[in-house]
Enzyme design. Structure first.
Site, PDB file in Angstrom:
ATOM      1  N   LEU A  77       1.010  -1.405  -0.119  1.00  0.00           N
ATOM      2  CA  LEU A  77       0.059  -0.002  -0.188  1.00  0.00           C
ATOM      3  C   LEU A  77       0.844   1.301  -0.015  1.00  0.00           C
ATOM      4  O   LEU A  77       0.378   2.455  -0.374  1.00  0.00           O
ATOM      5  CB  LEU A  77      -0.912   0.053   1.386  1.00  0.00           C
ATOM      6  CG  LEU A  77      -1.924  -1.289   1.399  1.00  0.00           C
ATOM      7  CD1 LEU A  77      -2.686  -1.204   2.767  1.00  0.00           C
ATOM      8  CD2 LEU A  77      -2.838  -0.863   0.159  1.00  0.00           C
ATOM      9  N   GLY A  78       1.973   1.132   0.513  1.00  0.00           N
ATOM     10  CA  GLY A  78       2.872   2.351   0.830  1.00  0.00           C
ATOM     11  C   GLY A  78       4.300   1.994   1.226  1.00  0.00           C
ATOM     12  O   GLY A  78       4.403   1.025   1.763  1.00  0.00           O
ATOM     13  N   LYS A 117       1.941  -3.076   8.443  1.00  0.00           N
ATOM     14  CA  LYS A 117       3.023  -2.416   8.431  1.00  0.00           C
ATOM     15  C   LYS A 117       4.452  -2.926   9.033  1.00  0.00           C
ATOM     16  O   LYS A 117       4.590  -3.534  10.271  1.00  0.00           O
ATOM     17  CB  LYS A 117       2.920  -0.908   9.419  1.00  0.00           C
ATOM     18  CG  LYS A 117       4.326   0.034   9.129  1.00  0.00           C
ATOM     19  CD  LYS A 117       3.858   1.113   9.806  1.00  0.00           C
ATOM     20  CE  LYS A 117       5.103   2.363   9.652  1.00  0.00           C
ATOM     21  NZ  LYS A 117       4.625   3.514  10.394  1.00  0.00           N
ATOM     22  N   GLY A 163       9.101   1.925   7.306  1.00  0.00           N
ATOM     23  CA  GLY A 163       9.049   0.522   6.621  1.00  0.00           C
ATOM     24  C   GLY A 163       7.938   0.554   5.623  1.00  0.00           C
ATOM     25  O   GLY A 163       7.446   1.629   5.067  1.00  0.00           O
ATOM     26  N   SER A 164       7.280  -0.511   5.475  1.00  0.00           N
ATOM     27  CA  SER A 164       6.341  -0.866   3.954  1.00  0.00           C
ATOM     28  C   SER A 164       4.954  -1.317   4.732  1.00  0.00           C
ATOM     29  O   SER A 164       5.098  -1.763   5.748  1.00  0.00           O
ATOM     30  CB  SER A 164       6.947  -1.763   3.210  1.00  0.00           C
ATOM     31  OG  SER A 164       8.152  -1.607   2.779  1.00  0.00           O
ATOM     32  N   VAL A 165       4.129  -0.696   3.947  1.00  0.00           N
ATOM     33  CA  VAL A 165       2.727  -1.149   4.329  1.00  0.00           C
ATOM     34  C   VAL A 165       2.021  -2.039   3.412  1.00  0.00           C
ATOM     35  O   VAL A 165       2.201  -1.938   1.993  1.00  0.00           O
ATOM     36  CB  VAL A 165       1.899   0.080   4.661  1.00  0.00           C
ATOM     37  CG1 VAL A 165       0.489  -0.473   5.004  1.00  0.00           C
ATOM     38  CG2 VAL A 165       2.383   1.008   5.823  1.00  0.00           C
ATOM     39  N   GLY A 177       8.219   3.925   2.992  1.00  0.00           N
ATOM     40  CA  GLY A 177       8.808   5.220   3.530  1.00  0.00           C
ATOM     41  C   GLY A 177       8.926   5.212   4.952  1.00  0.00           C
ATOM     42  O   GLY A 177       8.452   4.394   5.593  1.00  0.00           O
ATOM     43  N   GLY A 178       9.468   6.204   5.173  1.00  0.00           N
ATOM     44  CA  GLY A 178       9.500   6.310   6.868  1.00  0.00           C
ATOM     45  C   GLY A 178      10.556   4.936   7.479  1.00  0.00           C
ATOM     46  O   GLY A 178      11.417   4.571   7.017  1.00  0.00           O
ATOM     47  N   ASP A 210       3.809  14.173  14.443  1.00  0.00           N
ATOM     48  CA  ASP A 210       4.113  13.937  12.852  1.00  0.00           C
ATOM     49  C   ASP A 210       2.673  14.114  11.800  1.00  0.00           C
ATOM     50  O   ASP A 210       2.417  13.213  11.383  1.00  0.00           O
ATOM     51  CB  ASP A 210       4.717  12.617  12.593  1.00  0.00           C
ATOM     52  CG  ASP A 210       5.509  12.696  11.032  1.00  0.00           C
ATOM     53  OD1 ASP A 210       5.831  13.530  10.565  1.00  0.00           O
ATOM     54  OD2 ASP A 210       6.249  11.333  10.857  1.00  0.00           O
TER      55      ASP A 210
END
Ligand SMILES: *[C@@H]1O[C@H](CO)[C@@H](O)[C@H](O)[C@H]1NC(C)=O
Ligand SMILES: *[C@@H]1O[C@H](CO)[C@@H](O)[C@H](O)[C@H]1NC(C)=O
Ligand SMILES: *[C@@H]1O[C@H](CO)[C@@H](O)[C@H](O)[C@H]1NC(C)=O
Ligand SMILES: *[C@@H]1O[C@H](CO)[C@@H](O)[C@H](O)[C@H]1NC(C)=O
Ligand SMILES: *[C@@H]1O[C@H](CO)[C@@H](O)[C@H](O)[C@H]1NC(C)=O
Ligand SMILES: *[C@@H]1O[C@H](CO)[C@@H](O)[C@H](O)[C@H]1NC(C)=O
Ligand SMILES: *[C@@H]1O[C@H](CO)[C@@H](O)[C@H](O)[C@H]1NC(C)=O
Ligand SMILES: *[C@@H]1O[C@H](CO)[C@@H](O)[C@H](O)[C@H]1NC(C)=O
Ligand SMILES: *[C@@H]1O[C@H](CO)[C@@H](O)[C@H](O)[C@H]1NC(C)=O
Ligand SMILES: *[C@@H]1O[C@H](CO)[C@@H](O)[C@H](O)[C@H]1NC(C)=O
Length: 852
Positions: A535-536, A557, A541-543, A538-539, A653
């Site tokens: 799904l996405g 996540k 980890g990945s989701v 970055g930061g 954040d």
């Protein structure tokens, strides 16, 4: 002799061999049997190994012939009663025995020694001169026979075939499937592959689990094999079952194989715990159980004592932060892995000459907290005050005035690691300042270093160090006072910075907060983290989109980073597990297994807000009603965090990427990895810069943070939602990059409406209301945090309940206020988590807002 050796080899290769063993050596023995070590009966193997077989089980296709016999390593002068298998096919390479267990390692016997299985049922090994070398002590215990079983266990049994004595109860360096390890028992490494002596490493079960230690006073843990079910390292091919007694304490652990190959685990002389398979008569490495996050460098003797290990293999001696390398010498110039010795040995008699050398980018494998919630100076002082302390290790979350301290009494290898892991820890090692001038020169190594033999230089550097030390002492006194003051204020900054084991403990102390998933569950829920389900990213980890066994859709996540990421993980579980609100994404559960850290959230089918507001396709454009709902939802979520929880929680954040939308475009806040809680009686927290550029409030420069930092970020997001663009858009022309600058300009000219997102077809129809909402955002962006509204006020304003709030009035009515105090002229534009030193020089006046 030669023929015998040849025969034995042949024998082990062909299948008739198995018969040959049978005909000759039995898997069992009756009472009153005797064996004598004579040169004539010896079987010889490569490398000078000699064997007198005693018992042998023929084995099968998948399991090796298992033998028991008297084994001599080389030179035929020291024999040990052993259990062994044969390695080598005998065709292209030679067959040689691999020892799996040994009885009298500490007391080997010589040629002419005898092994008697007495009529009383005792198995006795006597040396050539008649002295007792080893015994099972089973005389009078109704033993009627002994056998070697297929799994490698030597058993003395009674008439009911029950075990009276077994070799499994006396672990050596090898652990066999089916063998239990109880509390107090140890698997001990050998000093080298060819020596019987015990080495410094051992694996032992304690009440907190199975750990690998290096012997010291006290012993230090370098590897933890934590309970099955989560942290425990699942072998590719086996597992460890922890057995609990009636009071649910772990009291033993059994090693179970899960392959058809015969396998065994060995604690090697270098401290590695390795699993081997016996495959086609070869010993195949199946697993090298990874110690920790830093790979091979985290083995305690990889670079000897005091050696610094880099990149998994290079060894060097410790250097001070300022590059001072005069305190240590290599033990061997040829072999750096032998470690380092202090140039001047530490002496308790002249403890006044002890210094703590601060090492840069260096970490130690063990951290046993001795002082909690202290500052770095107290930690150093505690080490200087105790002669058995050899180093001060300090770990902190934000600032050296608050952290935990460890004081190891012996230093093995250190690890050189990248800055990102050491940001929150400092390592000081104790060194001895050399004696001044002529007085009795230190006994070792002094003449090998030019430094200490050149008197003037040594003198001046000593003086310098003495002065520095005096300064440090004075400084530590002041810092101690500060620390006492701070301690009284009961900051609680310790949450996320505990060692692995303690992280486990703290996760265990979160019952019912969230469900604990196994890694396998989540792997199958996400089809092995299939790219299509991503799904996405970055930061941290990945989701991935996942479907649980019961059909529920979730977002999984997977955190990529260890170390830093763990802290975020713990913060997230602790915060999200505890709080529930319709505008906060629900944490369904988590997984902490080995190095895996995963978070499981409710699935939000419309994804994150950024896709909807920054996407330029008309399909992606949202109607004003929806945008309004989203803004209000965010405001309500924040109100809950700031005002309705037991402790104030600051998200820190807030940005469109962290705002998720469900199928009805209800917005929910997510990603609490950076969140902080503030006690009700605390005015603010001091914290390191974190968050995302573009959304950071100006007070980050002082790092005194309140919930108003979220209000600021909310203001930015609000503008983004209305204007349909990013706050920092580098694809725009330079003077158009910064949305807040433009908003400021337009607000002065009363032209805010020009910024409304043209893509939202009905946005302009609601122009008046939209502009009013923009003004609310300006209020939120006030450079003086105290003058920003609370989130509950924002909710009221957005809902239209309050319109006459005095400060709001002043903002909406008079533009000049906006001009003088709205925004910093340059929004904070640094990467979060950058080194503190970034801010050690005062920020330029131009980026500080006018006082208010
Ligand atoms: C042990 O004794 C039994 C009977 O007394 C006998 O059948 C067996 O062969 C003996 N085993 C060995 C290895 O001598
Ligand atoms: C072992 O004993 C034999 C006689 O029993 C003797 O000849 C031999 O020297 C002895 N070997 C050793 C190494 O003592
Ligand atoms: C084993 O038995 C033999 C005689 O059968 C005896 O000479 C020897 O001393 C015994 N060894 C031990 C260690 O008892
Ligand atoms: C027998 O030999 C061992 C070494 O093999 C030695 O330690 C022990 O003292 C000797 N005992 C006697 C009685 O000679
Ligand atoms: C047998 O007893 C002796 C003396 O009590 C002891 O040193 C030895 O470890 C015991 N052997 C075993 C296998 O327990
Ligand atoms: C369970 O095992 C632990 C560790 O061996 C021991 O301390 C405890 O007393 C045992 N409890 C019971 C009820 O047996
Ligand atoms: C650490 O925090 C204290 C107050 O808690 C502050 O006075 C000090 O300047 C901070 N130090 C650093 C290096 O940020
Ligand atoms: C000194 O440190 C050792 C371990 O490092 C500890 O056992 C001992 O209690 C300490 N002594 C004092 C006086 O604190
Ligand atoms: C640690 O590594 C860095 C770069 O990775 C290197 O510059 C530094 O010299 C190393 N320090 C030691 C003590 O090996
Ligand atoms: C140090 O000096 C002494 C005497 O001058 C000498 O015997 C010794 O070998 C030297 N040691 C080293 C390490 O050079």
């Amino acid at each position: 002799m030669g023929t015998k050796w040849f025969f034995h080899m042949l024998c082990l290769v062909s299948s008739s061999c198995v018969q040959a063993i049978r005909a000759d050596i039995y898997p069992t023995a009756n009472l009153s049997s005797s064996w004598k070590i004579t040169t004539g009966d010896l079987n010889y193997y490569p490398d000078g190994v000699g064997l007198i077989p005693v018992l042998a089980d023929p084995g099968s296709e998948t399991s090796p012939a298992m033998s028991c016999g008297l084994y001599s390593q080389r030179g035929l002068d020291s024999f040990v009663l052993s259990i062994y298998i044969m390695i080598g096919s005998g065709v292209n390479d030679l067959v040689s025995p691999r020892v799996l267990w040994s009885a009298n390692k500490v007391n080997p016997v010589k040629i002419n020694a005898t092994l008697n299985f007495t009529s009383e049922g005792d198995l006795v090994l006597g040396d050539a001169n008649g002295t007792l070398a080893w015994s099972t002590n089973t005389s009078g215990k109704s033993v009627i026979g002994m056998k070697i079983d297929i799994g490698g266990n030597l058993v003395l049994y009674d008439s009911s075939n029950s075990i009276v004595w077994q070799s499994f109860d006396y672990p050596t360096n090898t652990w066999l499937p089916g063998q239990h390890l109880t509390i107090g028992q140890k698997l001990v490494s050998s000093v080298s592959a060819t020596s019987w002596s015990e080495g410094p490493f051992y694996l032992s079960l304690t009440s907190s689990g199975l750990s690998a230690f290096i012997a010291a006073n006290p012993s230090q843990i370098y590897m933890k094999l934590i309970r099955k079910g989560y942290m425990f390292y699942p072998f590719k091919t086996g597992r460890l079952d922890y057995l609990v007694n009636s009071s649910h304490d772990i009291h033993e652990v059994v090693y179970e194989s899960e392959t058809e190959h015969f396998q065994y685990m060995r604690l090697e002389s270098n401290g590695h715990l390795r699993v081997y398979h016996w495959v086609e008569a070869t010993e195949a490495l199946a697993d090298d159980i990874p110690a920790t996050r830093f790979g091979t460098c985290s083995y305690p003797l990889v670079c000897g004592s005091y050696g610094v290990c880099s990149n998994g293999k290079y060894c060097s001696c410790p250097k001070g932060k300022e590059g001072d390398s005069s305190y240590f010498d290599l033990v061997s110039l040829e072999d750096h892995s032998q470690g380092c010795v202090p140039v001047t040995p530490l002496s308790c008699q002249s403890a006044q000459r002890h210094l703590l050398l601060e090492l840069d980018n260096v970490d130690y494998f063990e951290f046993v907290m001795v002082l909690a919630d202290t500052n770095v100076e107290n930690c150093k002082q505690a080490c200087l005050n105790n002669c058995s302390c050899k180093a001060a290790l300090f770990e902190y979350e934000f600032n050296v005035s608050h952290g935990n301290c460890a004081l190891p009494s012996q230093i093995f290898s250190l690890t050189n690691i990248s800055k990102q892991f050491t940001v929150h820890s400092i390592t000081f090692i104790k060194v001895q300042e050399p004696e001044l001038a002529s007085s009795k020169s230190s006994p070792t190594k002094l003449n090998s270093t030019s430094k200490s033999s050149i008197e003037p230089e040594s003198h001046s550097s000593s003086l310098k160090r003495t002065v520095i030390m005096a300064l440090i002492l004075a400084g530590s006194f002041v810092l101690a006072l500060i620390a006492i003051y701070l301690t009284c204020k009961k900051h609680n900054l310790r949450d996320a910075q505990k060692e692995d084991g303690e992280e486990e403990v703290s996760l265990d102390m979160l019952p019912n907060l969230a469900k604990r998933f196994s890694y396998d569950d989540l792997k199958s829920a996400t089809e092995n983290f299939h790219q299509c389900r991503k799904l996405g990213g970055g930061g941290f980890g990945s989701v991935f989109k996942g479907t649980l066994g019961d059909g529920a859709k979730v977002a999984v996540k997977r955190l990529d980073l260890l170390g830093q990421g763990r802290k975020e993980f713990l913060a997230e579980v602790k915060t999200m597990g505890r709080i529930h609100h319709v505008n906060l994404v629900k944490l369904v559960g988590f997984c902490a297994e080995r190095s895996h850290r995963l978070l499981v959230y409710e699935y939000m089918s419309n994804g994150s807000l950024d896709k909807w507001i920054f996407d330029r396709t008309p399909k992606g454009s949202l109607k004003w009603e929806i945008r309004k709902k989203i803004i209000l939802n965010i405001a309500k979520g924040l109100t809950y965090l700031h005002e309705d929880c037991q402790k104030r929680i600051v998200h820190l954040d807030i940005k469109p990427q962290n705002i998720l939308l469900d199928e009805d475009f209800n917005a929910k806040l997510s990603d609490f990895g950076l969140s902080k809680s503030i006690d009700k009686d605390q005015s603010h927290v001091i914290t390191q810069m974190r968050g995302t550029r573009g959304y950071l409030a100006p007070e980050w420069l002082s790092r005194k943070i309140t919930e108003k930092a979220d209000v600021y970020s909310f203001g930015v997001v609000l503008l983004e939602v209305i204007c349909g663009r990013k706050c920092m858009d580098y694809s725009q022309q330079e003077d158009n990059e910064n949305l807040l600058q433009i908003v400021k300009k337009k607000a002065q000219g009363n032209q805010l409406f020009e910024l409304i997102d043209k893509c939202g077809e009905d946005m302009l129809r609601h122009q008046e209301e939209v502009v009013k909402t923009m003004r609310t955002s300006l209020w939120c962006l006030h450079s003086d945090s105290a003058r920003r509204p609370s989130m509950s006020t924002v909710v009221k304003v957005l809902e239209g309940v309050t319109t006459t709030e005095p400060s709001l009035e002043s903002v909406t009515a008079t533009e000049p206020i906006v001009d003088s105090s709205f925004l910093v002229s340059t929004p904070i534009d640094v990467e979060p988590n950058e080194a503190v030193s970034q801010f050690s020089t005062p920020p330029r006046a131009s980026i500080l807002s006018g006082p208010r």
